[in-house]
Design an enzyme around this catalytic site. Structure first.
Site, PDB file in Angstrom:
ATOM      1  N   GLY A 267      38.099  48.894  39.955  1.00 53.29           N
ATOM      2  CA  GLY A 267      38.471  48.250  38.704  1.00 53.29           C
ATOM      3  C   GLY A 267      37.276  47.901  37.836  1.00 53.29           C
ATOM      4  N   GLU A 304      35.788  39.282  36.962  1.00 53.67           N
ATOM      5  CA  GLU A 304      34.360  39.642  37.006  1.00 53.67           C
ATOM      6  C   GLU A 304      33.504  38.525  36.424  1.00 53.67           C
ATOM      7  OE1 GLU A 304      34.003  42.020  38.922  1.00 53.67           O
ATOM      8  OE2 GLU A 304      36.003  42.898  38.729  1.00 53.67           O
TER       9      GLU A 304
END
Ligand code: B3K
Ligand code: ZN
Length: 898
Positions: A267, A304
């Protein structure tokens, strides 16, 4: 024997501190696609905490060694040895400067690990062990250093040069080249290193952090994608503010960059200050991205970004501790997404995120726990660490973190987080360190809780209840066990867990009863978190005036399976009344699972199928209950997936499950046809597209109505509505849903029904790779029939000019969609699916082992299938085992066959 034939097992118990510490790293890159030269200057010293050894052993892979020098003196050929796995240097001083020069070949690098070229630009991916493919190093997370990076490249081909931290210098060089120098002030492990070079443009925004510092935010993409960056930028800004507010954590760099790349194994990646993303999780505009894409972008951008503290500032001591950062960061992104449901006052709207997460956990992680790859949240051993970026480490890991919050409340959890950062900022630590911070901040002994990290398998809690009208006492007995767990799980199990078990009691009027446990002075609240710590315990509630109905494991307070014999009527009652929205949904799922499994058994025996009216009535009530949010109703009306149902069978029989589920869908479609049509009409979202949770919920319910209508024997209404919706759609959610409905209708109305839209869709979006991925995926997951085998469609699409194995998104869109998301067709009894799977695993194995290993996992549960399928699955695994070379795939197939 080469080590790929007999790969080494790495064990947690063998952890040893690194022999040397690295204080600083200066990297200089001369970037060229076929031959990039890397000069690596490090300051090293012996680690006082390590057992002394004389040689210096650095890891390296797919590198060509040029030369090395210590404290300015070039090493003679005899003093240094470059080999297949790294570099070995004899007698080194206690503290010194080491310079190493080497080259690598980015354009030939199809593994997408290390430094590689994608669409003519340079990117890196270092986690877990890709840095050793860039330069020789101690490629392990407990070696933390500060980095200075100089990039040199041709200016016209690579106008943008990025790396971690702050840009400190840039300028021109001879021969049309230029350079940029970056400095990252924070110590980091090498897996967080990154560079990007190429023709990219950025959307920029400046914001002020809570303490008043200016920050530059950038989202870098290829020029033609600039119109799809706004949502990622907004998501980043929301993430930054959320982490300040919820956890008091501020962005620590002056600049934060996100870069999109179309060739990427997973991802996204949380490199310090330079997050690199799969385009799929950055690019979104209404034309090309669905509501699900929009919320995935928000979640992954958040994930993230949150790693900047949970993962980067405090990192992992070794890869066995992976869940320390991943479980925690998934929990944080789940909480973020749920808070971003924003403005949703309706409790059922907020529960939607929780339901979605639990669905994934139960369908994927529970299955993992039941197979040969079963492992604890903190694994004990691995052959290839990339195989352990799993549902268990991520999703079960997040549930484990959530349990601290369930036990201590939001404030208690925050106290634990504060202490964790106070103790460990700048360190590489373990899951135990996190647990100790939670325990100490809350004055609790959490020794027993450690078993959540060390035991594999899905715990079962069986529940018995007894009501004594005479004494008005209601007792609940909870017993925990692992049932008959998979062998890989069984060997890890040592004792009972601490299970926070949230419970409520519901009266005949459908209202919650105020709760008072035996020994308590007064009633407090209507939901209680009971702590189950023994193999079996009884809890007694007093002053209970009538026999109540228990609402068990509210909000899914622990990742366990609850066993309790509700009657169908009781489940229908809970579905109508439970104040806990999660359990309301859960009651419907239990009811449906029970009915569908009974239907599947009949289908397998060749008996005729029928479904009780009361089943339809229970679901009709939910569908038409306007007090429930549309998003919630959509989830409640969605039957359990075929994969989940197959997993519940003694012997998985995908064809029987498919027949059962299709039968139930058709029954709900037929019996509620008018309701579906009305729902469809009432939930159109006119006007400009908005990706808000409210609007997305409307579209989801409307499109579910369309999908049900497409199940009718005569799908004419669905075809009419879908064609109109396809033509008039101003967003991808509606357009893709219309196309899916046409594909579904073509199962009864013939392929001609979907073909025009399918062709039009391709032509319209030919230049949008992410949309073409959807085009492949929709076809690979279509229902199919004996006459219209999806394997034939898939094989034809393999030859389509737009198909390529080299792009992981594309490979996933066709191959994984078919092998992992179309069980009834993939598990065709003629073995055609397995033959195809074997070919693709072998082909991917030599190109991209990480992607190949993911695909290889599609057959690992072969023992759980009917023998007619299981035997063929095993044979396919054996064929693959005989051919594959990568450590990644070998570990998967060998464990599956063991
Ligand atoms: N940490 C990365 C995953 C790296 C996977 C390596 N095979 C993305 C994430 O979890 O945020
Ligand atoms: Zn992560």
């Amino acid at each position: 024997m080469s080590d790929t034939a007999n790969p080494a097992v790495i064990r947690r118990a063998d952890y040893a501190a690194p022999a040397f510490l690295v204080d600083s790293v200066a990297l200089e890159f001369d970037l060229a696609p076929e031959r990039t030269v890397v000069k690596n200057t490090m300051r090293l010293r012996r680690n006082p905490d390590a057992t002394p050894g004389s040689r210096l052993e650095l890891m390296g892979e797919a590198l060509a060694f040029i030369g090395a020098a210590i404290d300015g003196k070039a090493l003679a050929a005899g003093a240094v040895r470059a080999h297949e796995h790294g570099l070995s240097i004899g007698d080194v001083p206690d503290a010194f400067e080491l310079v190493i020069e080497s080259t690598c070949n980015p354009v030939e690098n199809t593994t997408l690990s290390g430094l590689y070229v994608s669409s003519g630009n340079f990117f890196t991916q270092c986690e877990a062990e890709g840095f050793r493919r860039i330069t020789y190093f101690f490629d392990r997370p407990d070696v933390m250093a500060t980095y200075t990076v100089t990039l040199r490249a041709d200016k016209s081909a690579y106008p943008v040069l990025l790396s971690n931290g702050n840009l400190v210098e840039e300028g021109e060089l001879a021969d049309g080249r230029h350079f940029a120098k970056w400095e990252d002030p924070f110590k980091k492990p090498c897996y967080l290193f990154a560079l990007v070079a190429g023709k990219l443009v950025a959307l920029e925004e400046r914001i002020r952090s809570r303490s008043g510092k200016d920050k530059l935010l950038q989202v870098w993409v290829e020029p033609h994608d600039l119109d799809k960056t706004r949502h990622a930028m907004d998501s980043l800004i929301h993430s930054i503010h959320w982490d300040e507010e919820r956890f008091g954590l501020e962005l620590d760099l002056d600049r934060f960059m996100i870069v999109a790349v179309s060739d990427f194994n997973m991802g996204a990646m949380e490199n310090k200050g330079l997050n690199i993303f799969n385009t799929k999780y950055v690019l979104a505009n209404p034309e090309t991205a669905t509501d699900t894409d929009f919320s995935n972008v928000e979640a992954v951008v958040g994930h993230e970004y949150f790693h900047n503290w949970t993962g980067n500032r405090v990192t992992c001591r070794d890869w066995f501790q992976l869940s320390l950062k991943e479980g925690l960061t998934v929990f944080r992104d789940q909480e973020f997404s749920s808070d971003m449901q924003g403005g949703a006052t309706d409790e059922t709207a907020r529960a939607v995120k929780r339901i979605e997460d639990v669905r994934v956990l139960r369908q994927m992680q529970f299955a993992e726990d039941a197979g040969p790859m079963a492992h604890p949240v903190r694994p004990e051993s691995y052959v290839e660490i990339n195989n352990f970026y799993t549902m268990t480490v991520y999703e079960k890991g997040a549930e484990v973190v959530r349990m601290y919050q369930t036990l201590f409340g939001r404030e208690g959890f925050r106290r634990g987080m504060d202490l964790y950062f106070k103790r460990h900022d700048g360190q590489a630590v373990t899951c135990d360190d996190f647990r100790h911070a939670m325990a100490d901040a809350n004055g609790r002994d959490l020794a027993q809780f450690e078993r959540w990290y060390s035991q594999a398998g899905t715990p079962r809690v069986s529940v018995r209840t007894a009501y004594d009208a005479a004494t008005q006492r209601y007792s609940i007995t909870l017993a925990q066990s692992y049932g008959d767990a998979a062998p890989a799980a069984r060997e890890t199990q040592t004792g009972p867990l601490l299970i926070p078990f949230a419970i409520g009691l519901i009266g005949r009027d459908g209202k919650d009863i105020a709760l008072r446990l035996e020994g308590e002075r007064s009633e407090t609240g209507t939901t209680r978190v009971i702590e189950l710590t023994e193999p079996e315990q009884t809890f007694t509630f007093v002053d209970i005036k009538e026999a109540p109905l228990p609402s068990l494991l509210r909000n899914f307070s622990a990742p366990v399976i609850v066993e309790y014999d509700y009657t169908n009527d009781e489940l229908a009652f809970l579905l109508a009344h439970d104040s806990d929205p999660f359990n309301r949904w859960e009651a419907g799922q239990r009811l449906a699972t029970r009915e569908l499994l009974a239907l599947a058994a009949r289908a397998a025996a060749g008996e005729s199928l029928s479904l009780d009216d009361s089943f339809v009535a229970a679901f009709a009530r939910v569908l038409t209950d306007e007090s429930l949010s549309p998003a919630f109703r959509e989830l409640a009306m969605m039957l359990p997936s075929e994969a989940y149902l197959a997993e519940q069978m003694e012997q998985a029989d995908p064809a029987a499950v498919h027949a059962a589920r299709q039968f139930a869908r058709k029954r709900l479609a037929t019996a509620l046809k008018n309701e579906w049509l009305a729902i469809y009409e009432r939930h159109v979202t006119p006007g400009a597209y908005e990706p808000t949770p409210q609007a997305a919920g409307q579209r989801a319910l409307k499109n579910l109505a369309l999908a049900y209508l497409a199940e009718l024997d005569d799908p004419a209404d669905a075809v009419r509505l879908a064609n109109a919706q396809y033509d008039s759609a101003n967003n991808m959610t509606d357009r893709a849903a219309a196309l899916a409905a046409l594909l579904a209708a073509s199962a009864t109305a013939g392929a001609g029904v979907a073909e025009p839209a399918l062709d039009q869709f391709y032509r319209r979006f030919e230049k949008e790779p992410l949309v073409i991925d959807k085009w492949f995926a929709l076809q690979a997951t279509q229902r199919g029939s004996a006459k219209h085998r999806v394997i034939d469609v898939v094989r034809r699409l393999m030859a389509h000019p737009a198909f390529t194995l080299r792009n992981p998104n594309r490979a996933r869109s066709l191959i994984f969609s078919f092998c992992a998301a179309n069980p009834a067709q993939f598990h065709a009894v003629d073995g055609s699916g397995y033959a195809y799977w074997a070919e693709q695993v072998v082909a991917l194995d030599s190109l991209n082992p990480q992607v190949a290993a993911r695909l290889a996992r599609s057959l690992e549960l072969w023992r759980r299938y009917t023998p007619a399928l299981g035997d063929q699955m095993r044979a396919a695994l054996e064929r693959v085992a005989a051919q594959v070379k990568s450590r990644d795939v070998r570990e998967i197939v060998e464990k599956a066959l063991a």
